[in-house]
Design a protein around this motif. Structure first.
Motif, PDB file in Angstrom:
ATOM      1  N   ALA A   1     -52.658  16.868 -25.831  1.00 17.31           N
ATOM      2  CA  ALA A   1     -53.237  17.983 -25.092  1.00 17.31           C
ATOM      3  C   ALA A   1     -54.304  18.715 -25.904  1.00 17.31           C
ATOM      4  O   ALA A   1     -55.166  19.395 -25.349  1.00 17.31           O
ATOM      5  CB  ALA A   1     -52.133  18.966 -24.685  1.00 17.31           C
ATOM      6  N   ARG A   2     -54.268  18.601 -27.248  1.00 16.31           N
ATOM      7  CA  ARG A   2     -55.235  19.279 -28.093  1.00 16.31           C
ATOM      8  C   ARG A   2     -56.610  18.631 -27.922  1.00 16.31           C
ATOM      9  O   ARG A   2     -56.723  17.412 -27.934  1.00 16.31           O
ATOM     10  CB  ARG A   2     -54.789  19.194 -29.551  1.00 16.31           C
ATOM     11  N   PRO A   3     -57.676  19.460 -27.770  1.00 12.26           N
ATOM     12  CA  PRO A   3     -59.019  18.878 -27.591  1.00 12.26           C
ATOM     13  C   PRO A   3     -59.423  18.056 -28.799  1.00 12.26           C
ATOM     14  O   PRO A   3     -59.167  18.430 -29.951  1.00 12.26           O
ATOM     15  CB  PRO A   3     -59.924  20.112 -27.415  1.00 12.26           C
ATOM     16  N   ALA A   4     -60.075  16.959 -28.542  1.00  7.19           N
ATOM     17  CA  ALA A   4     -60.491  16.064 -29.623  1.00  7.19           C
ATOM     18  C   ALA A   4     -61.608  16.705 -30.435  1.00  7.19           C
ATOM     19  O   ALA A   4     -62.443  17.437 -29.902  1.00  7.19           O
ATOM     20  CB  ALA A   4     -60.965  14.738 -29.026  1.00  7.19           C
ATOM     21  N   GLY A   5     -61.661  16.473 -31.752  1.00  6.76           N
ATOM     22  CA  GLY A   5     -62.696  17.006 -32.629  1.00  6.76           C
ATOM     23  C   GLY A   5     -64.020  16.305 -32.392  1.00  6.76           C
ATOM     24  O   GLY A   5     -64.092  15.270 -31.726  1.00  6.76           O
ATOM     25  N   PRO A   6     -65.100  16.883 -32.931  1.00  6.12           N
ATOM     26  CA  PRO A   6     -66.420  16.275 -32.745  1.00  6.12           C
ATOM     27  C   PRO A   6     -66.497  14.917 -33.418  1.00  6.12           C
ATOM     28  O   PRO A   6     -65.913  14.689 -34.480  1.00  6.12           O
ATOM     29  CB  PRO A   6     -67.365  17.285 -33.410  1.00  6.12           C
ATOM     30  N   THR A   7     -67.230  14.038 -32.795  1.00  6.24           N
ATOM     31  CA  THR A   7     -67.435  12.722 -33.382  1.00  6.24           C
ATOM     32  C   THR A   7     -68.487  12.820 -34.483  1.00  6.24           C
ATOM     33  O   THR A   7     -69.165  13.833 -34.648  1.00  6.24           O
ATOM     34  CB  THR A   7     -67.905  11.739 -32.310  1.00  6.24           C
ATOM     35  N   VAL A   8     -68.623  11.747 -35.223  1.00  2.31           N
ATOM     36  CA  VAL A   8     -69.617  11.707 -36.298  1.00  2.31           C
ATOM     37  C   VAL A   8     -71.016  11.879 -35.724  1.00  2.31           C
ATOM     38  O   VAL A   8     -71.859  12.588 -36.291  1.00  2.31           O
ATOM     39  CB  VAL A   8     -69.497  10.379 -37.073  1.00  2.31           C
ATOM     40  N   ALA A   9     -71.281  11.255 -34.578  1.00  2.00           N
ATOM     41  CA  ALA A   9     -72.603  11.375 -33.952  1.00  2.00           C
ATOM     42  C   ALA A   9     -72.903  12.820 -33.563  1.00  2.00           C
ATOM     43  O   ALA A   9     -74.025  13.310 -33.739  1.00  2.00           O
ATOM     44  CB  ALA A   9     -72.680  10.469 -32.728  1.00  2.00           C
ATOM     45  N   GLU A  10     -71.865  13.523 -33.030  1.00  2.00           N
ATOM     46  CA  GLU A  10     -72.067  14.914 -32.656  1.00  2.00           C
ATOM     47  C   GLU A  10     -72.330  15.788 -33.879  1.00  2.00           C
ATOM     48  O   GLU A  10     -73.170  16.688 -33.842  1.00  2.00           O
ATOM     49  CB  GLU A  10     -70.847  15.425 -31.894  1.00  2.00           C
TER      50      GLU A  10
END
Length: 416
Positions: free
Chosen positions: A34-43
């Protein structure tokens, strides 16, 4: 020997523990899901590019814009959804050679200016026909270098004059060694030139400290009246020599937070400037007042005044409104520049009103010292504080204030 009851109890405990562990792990997994996923490397890379202080543009093999950051717009690297033609042309060469290269991306309209905007770009290959253009704004560095060169040139010129004069006068003394009258005459001139040289060096050191070469002293509570008295003491001799009387208003009891030595130096420079640019017998006055949380110390003269087109330059280093008169008085051209920096370092400012042939008023503004005043409700209220009530026996109270609108801003450049 283990009984069946004990065995069943142990098995039951194991089963309950396993089920409980499974439920805890499942609940934890649900929370993680349920926890929002962290930013990707590209982001993260995109965030890095957008926040960069340099302009960044990525082009494809056809020179089309793939991505850019806001700084690229500010530097003119991107115009109407297209990259600067100079950057596109450089990118084509980089694709062919696969070697990075530098390109001048300075605005065309700034060329020919005394202090042009300088934007330099580096084009690097990214592979597969893509290139990145990174532009850096060097305008501030170039401006500071120009200021440094001008300062060094001005200092060299100002030092050359007294040093050359001392050399010539020394030769004259040697040639007239047997003539006591001539030796005394030339000796007096050597003394004046050496004094001027020493004053110039001292003020250069003071200006260097005020501009950040050294840490400024800690600010303390300073009595404005004490600053006025000491500045008057420093200026008495030159004022008497010029047959000028400096008058003041009554003691104010005002306080400021600052460095007493620097404040005395600033006020002394304003007084010396007023004396130097006034006719013999004309008055000079000092007035003090509190307004909008600022202590204002005004120095007014009835001297030659300053032309309107020069009032924005008079606080520049080595600038003199009347060069001939400044040489006659032995001015260094740094006095008012020091005043401006003292005011700025105290969180204040200096204002100027002047009219040619009428006189000038320089106003030094320094934040007033505040302290909590006791209130009936028990809450302290900050009010401008005074050290004591004004002395019932006032000083000389003559006050001369030129009429007209006061102008504040970059101000009268060093006309000591």
């Amino acid at each position: 020997m283990t009984t069946p009851v004990a065995l069943l109890t142990a098995i039951g405990a194991l089963v309950v523990g396993a089920v409980a562990g499974y439920l805890v792990a499942r609940r934890r997994a649900r929370r993680e899901a349920a926890r929002p996923a962290g930013p990707t490397v590209a982001e993260l890379l995109m965030r890095l590019i957008r926040s960069s202080n340099n302009g960044v543009v990525v082009l494809n093999r056809f020179g089309d814009l793939v991505l850019h950051n806001p700084r690229a717009f500010e530097l003119g690297l991107v115009r109407v959804s297209q990259a600067d033609p100079r950057a596109r042309k450089a990118a084509e060469q980089v694709v062919e050679t696969d070697e990075p290269m530098e390109v001048d991306l300075s605005p065309l309209e700034s060329r020919g200016r005394r202090q042009p905007e300088a934007v330099l770009g580096e084009v690097r290959p990214l592979g597969d026909g893509f290139t990145v253009v990174e532009a850096v704004d060097h305008s501030e560095a170039i401006r500071l270098e120009a200021v440094r060169r001008d300062f060094v040139a001005n200092v060299s010129h100002e030092l050359k004059t007294p040093v050359g004069a001392i050399a010539l006068l020394t030769e004259a003394v040697l040639d007239a060694a047997e003539d006591v009258t001539e030796v005394r005459r030339f000796g007096g001139k050597i003394l004046r030139e050496s004094t001027r040289l020493g004053q110039l060096v001292t003020e250069l050191i003071a200006l260097s400290r005020l501009q950040g070469a050294e840490r400024l002293p800690d600010l303390n509570v300073v009595e404005v009246d004490a600053v006025v008295r000491e500045a008057l003491g420093r200026t008495t001799l030159s004022a008497e020599s010029a047959e000028i009387t400096i008058t003041t208003d009554a003691a104010s009891g005002l306080l400021v937070e600052g460095d007493r030595t620097l404040l005395v130096t600033a006020l002394s420079n304003l007084l010396e400037n007023a004396v130097a640019y006034s006719q013999p017998g004309s008055p000079v006055s000092i007035s003090r007042r509190l307004g909008d949380g600022m202590v204002e110390i005004a120095v007014t003269d009835r001297g030659i005044g300053i032309a309107e087109d020069e009032q924005q330059r008079v606080f520049e280093r080595f600038y003199r409104a009347d060069k001939a008169r400044s040489r006659a008085t032995g001015g260094t051209g740094l006095g008012l520049a020091i005043v401006k920096h003292v005011a700025a370092n105290h969180g204040g400012s200096v204002g100027l009103w002047s009219r040619s042939g009428t006189g000038s008023t320089f106003t030094l503004r320094i934040p007033a010292h505040v302290r909590p005043e006791p209130a009936e409700s028990g809450r302290g209220v900050k009010q401008p504080a005074t050290a004591k009530q004004p002395d019932k026996t006032p000083e000389r109270t003559t006050r001369l204030v030129a009429t007209g609108q006061e102008i504040s801003g970059p101000d009268r450049g060093g006309n000591l």
